[in-house]
Design a protein around this motif. Structure first.
Motif, PDB file in Angstrom:
ATOM      1  N   ALA A   1       0.557  -1.201  -0.385  1.00  0.00           N
ATOM      2  CA  ALA A   1      -0.265  -0.021   0.614  1.00  0.00           C
ATOM      3  C   ALA A   1       0.826   1.181   0.292  1.00  0.00           C
ATOM      4  N   ASN A   2       2.069   1.298   1.103  1.00  0.00           N
ATOM      5  CA  ASN A   2       2.803   2.676   0.802  1.00  0.00           C
ATOM      6  C   ASN A   2       3.475   2.170  -0.048  1.00  0.00           C
ATOM      7  N   LEU A   3       4.200   1.311  -0.764  1.00  0.00           N
ATOM      8  CA  LEU A   3       4.525   1.951  -2.345  1.00  0.00           C
ATOM      9  C   LEU A   3       4.213   1.812  -3.425  1.00  0.00           C
ATOM     10  N   ARG A   4       2.587   1.394  -3.739  1.00  0.00           N
ATOM     11  CA  ARG A   4       1.224   2.189  -4.241  1.00  0.00           C
ATOM     12  C   ARG A   4       1.448   3.132  -4.106  1.00  0.00           C
ATOM     13  N   SER A   5       1.052   4.153  -2.760  1.00  0.00           N
ATOM     14  CA  SER A   5       1.398   5.959  -3.047  1.00  0.00           C
ATOM     15  C   SER A   5       2.139   6.342  -3.735  1.00  0.00           C
ATOM     16  N   LEU A   6       3.530   6.174  -3.028  1.00  0.00           N
ATOM     17  CA  LEU A   6       3.840   7.108  -2.977  1.00  0.00           C
ATOM     18  C   LEU A   6       4.434   6.547  -4.654  1.00  0.00           C
ATOM     19  N   GLU A   7       3.978   5.588  -5.588  1.00  0.00           N
ATOM     20  CA  GLU A   7       4.129   4.998  -7.449  1.00  0.00           C
ATOM     21  C   GLU A   7       2.947   7.126  -7.148  1.00  0.00           C
ATOM     22  N   LYS A   8       2.451   6.535  -7.185  1.00  0.00           N
ATOM     23  CA  LYS A   8       1.054   7.241  -7.272  1.00  0.00           C
ATOM     24  C   LYS A   8       1.897   8.980  -7.201  1.00  0.00           C
ATOM     25  N   LEU A   9       1.971   9.515  -6.548  1.00  0.00           N
ATOM     26  CA  LEU A   9       2.657  10.446  -6.368  1.00  0.00           C
ATOM     27  C   LEU A   9       4.168  11.066  -7.440  1.00  0.00           C
ATOM     28  N   HIS A  10       4.484  10.081  -7.549  1.00  0.00           N
ATOM     29  CA  HIS A  10       5.134  10.371  -8.935  1.00  0.00           C
ATOM     30  C   HIS A  10       6.248  10.169  -8.098  1.00  0.00           C
ATOM     31  N   LEU A  11       6.793   9.977  -7.065  1.00  0.00           N
ATOM     32  CA  LEU A  11       8.417   9.479  -5.905  1.00  0.00           C
ATOM     33  C   LEU A  11       9.077   8.574  -6.896  1.00  0.00           C
ATOM     34  N   ILE A  12       8.661   7.221  -6.683  1.00  0.00           N
ATOM     35  CA  ILE A  12       8.642   5.931  -7.320  1.00  0.00           C
ATOM     36  C   ILE A  12       8.439   5.873  -8.520  1.00  0.00           C
ATOM     37  N   VAL A  13       9.371   4.706  -8.713  1.00  0.00           N
ATOM     38  CA  VAL A  13       8.801   4.053 -10.368  1.00  0.00           C
ATOM     39  C   VAL A  13       8.548   2.318  -9.995  1.00  0.00           C
TER      40      VAL A  13
END
Length: 70
Positions: free
Chosen positions: A15-27
């Motif tokens: 869940a945390n990784l997906r939210s960071l991905e939505k914020l374009h902080l991670i790929v």
């Protein structure tokens, strides 16, 4: 990451990784063939701000430890 953060549940980590991905902080890169294999990296747009944040935290730590006589 799961091996590095053993106390985090798989559900919470995902869940945390997906939210960071939505914020374009991670790929997220899906490298799956027959076995699920996913890798994450810091997004290019996030590199400079994160580097600045780490630098500020480092300066704060140096100031705090010098003033606290650690």
């Amino acid at each position: 990451m799961r091996r590095l953060i053993q106390t985090a549940s798989k559900k919470a980590l995902t869940a945390n990784l997906r939210s960071l991905e939505k914020l374009h902080l991670i790929v997220r890169r899906d490298l799956s063939s027959s076995v699920l294999h996913v890798e994450y990296e810091i997004a290019e747009l996030a590199c400079a701000p994160l580097a600045a944040l780490v630098d500020q935290l480092s300066q704060f730590y140096k100031y705090f430890t010098a003033s606290a006589n650690y």
